[in-house]
Enzyme design. Structure first.
Site: not given
Ligand code: IMP
Length: 428
Positions: A12-13, A16-17, A40-41, A222, A301, A412-413
């Protein structure tokens, strides 16, 4: 091609957004198919920055229909709040469609998410606390409510009564106070009325559009390594972010998908617990974290940081049939003397290049690295592959070689303009 997928290929992260936003300009419809407001995009244009959690990123393009499909879990309160923010910023929200088959996240799901994490103690998953897991659990155990139930007062009353009986027992088992039916019913009846204008059978809508040959973009949340089935179980989310799950989650034929774009950050990050073979610590990890703004969009976090792991990318590519990579945040690596990529693992004296089923085994895997020379030149203004310094070109070529998948674009940004497209599936 008419129907393309943007899929996260790591934890994830991956940015993608931004990529979804780029392709949304060309799509008539953008669809979220799984997850909920755990995503969160972030999208940046000019001096404006928006973070969407539930609504597809296509919302910022005039005339784009945004679909929240049946495989999603939707917190109606969060949905309405997000719509209000977007509307206030001057964007049209009249083309948002919410599936009547999507699952409803209630307050008790959030409460149970938190209680379970606390009860797990050191073994906690590190969830986003949005109630995702408990909501999908109820869906599978058939006591969940769907959006269609929420907008129908009679069904809501019947199903909520039934669900609360079980949920209150669960809440009490964690030492939490049971919820009063009348209060929960009153709150969600109102929310049901408010979301009603957006609710429809999105499967029927999408089936028609697929037949018509409309350009549709499927926006994964994700990443592959957080897939409930193919990720680092149990440190995963409760849905499948992989392209394979789209036909089912959207109610469209299996052969609807024409191109899968795997989004790969130029390094790796992870939030939450679980194995991460290429994880870095100390100054280098901090430097990359600060430069890449690697703090959770939802939870804030600090993200764990590591080198790029080609085994992870191959895992995603082999399952989802990734056709091309979008490598994001390449500029964050500028200035490093050396950059490493994990090409295989060492375990019990043997080399392995696949991901095992058990995390206890994965935790023992030691990364084997190839080391490449870094580059010092500013790459944030390059407009083509050829303008990249040779070492950056080599980095991208090495990713292609190690994964057998071509680079379709790189970024690149953070700005919309800082995306260099080598292959555009919508134009081919
Ligand atoms: P949950 O989806 O809130 O149940 O979290 C389960 C796991 O997926 C945890 O390790 C979260 O940090 C991770 N996770 C859920 N959504 C995202 C995301 O959008 N980006 C990165 N990690 C995510």
């Amino acid at each position: 091609m008419k129907r393309i997928v943007v899929e996260g290929s790591q934890w994830g992260d991956e940015g993608k957004g931004k990529i979804t936003d780029y392709f949304s300009q060309k799509a008539k419809i953008v669809v979220r198919f799984q997850g909920g407001n755990n995503a969160g995009h972030t999208i940046v244009f000019g001096s404006k920055k928006f973070a969407v959690r539930l609504i597809p990123s296509g919302i910022f393009h005039k005339g784009t229909t945004c679909v929240l499909a049946s495989g999603m879990v939707v917190n109606p309160e969060a949905f309405l709040e997000e719509l209000a923010i977007i509307k206030e910023a001057g964007f049209d929200t009249s083309k948002v469609l919410l599936s009547d088959r999507a699952s409803v996240i209630f307050d008790y799901h959030k409460m149970l998410d938190g209680a379970r994490e606390t009860a797990l103690g050191k073994a906690k998953i590190g969830t986003t606390g949005k109630g995702i897991g408990p909501c999908y659990t109820d869906k599978a155990s058939r006591i969940g409510l769907r959006i269609g139930d929420l907008v129908n007062e009679k069904t809501l009353e019947k199903r909520l009564k039934n669900a609360l009986e079980f949920k209150n027992r669960e809440l009490e088992s964690y030492g939490l106070a049971p919820l009063k039916f009348s209060e929960v019913f009153k709150k969600y009846k109102k929310l049901g009325e408010q979301i009603k204008p957006y609710v429809c059978d999105t499967s029927l809508f999408l089936q028609k559009e697929v037949k018509k040959g409309t350009k549709i973009l499927f926006e994964g949340a994700q990443g592959a390594m957080l897939c409930l089935t193919h990720g680092t179980y149990p440190f995963v989310t409760s849905s499948s972010p992989m392209a394979n799950s789209i036909p089912l989650s959207c109610g469209i034929p299996c052969n609807s998908i024409e191109y899968v774009l795997g989004i790969a950050k130029a390094y790796t990050t992870r939030v939450g617990e679980g194995p991460f073979p290429t994880e870095l610590f100390g100054d280098l990890a901090n430097e990359i974290r600060v430069r890449g703004h690697e703090y959770g969009t939802v939870t804030k976090r600090p993200r764990r940081i590591g080198w790029l792991d080609a085994c992870v990318l191959r895992h995603a590519a082999n399952i989802s049939g990734i056709n091309g990579w979008a490598v994001t945040l390449l500029d964050v690596l500028t200035g490093l003397d050396e950059i490493k990529i994990c090409d295989k693992y060492i375990y019990n004296g043997k080399t392995i290049d696949t991901i095992p089923a058990t995390l206890e085994e994965f935790e023992e895997y030691q990364p084997h690295y190839i080391t490449l020379k870094g580059w010092k030149e500013d790459i944030t203004k390059v407009k083509s592959f050829d303008e990249l310094p040779k070492n950056a070109q080599n980095y991208l070529k090495t990713i292609e070689k190690l994964t057998g998948v071509k680079i379709a674009l790189f970024s690149v940004g953070p700005d919309r303009k800082q995306t260099i497209v080598l292959f555009d599936p919508f134009e081919n």
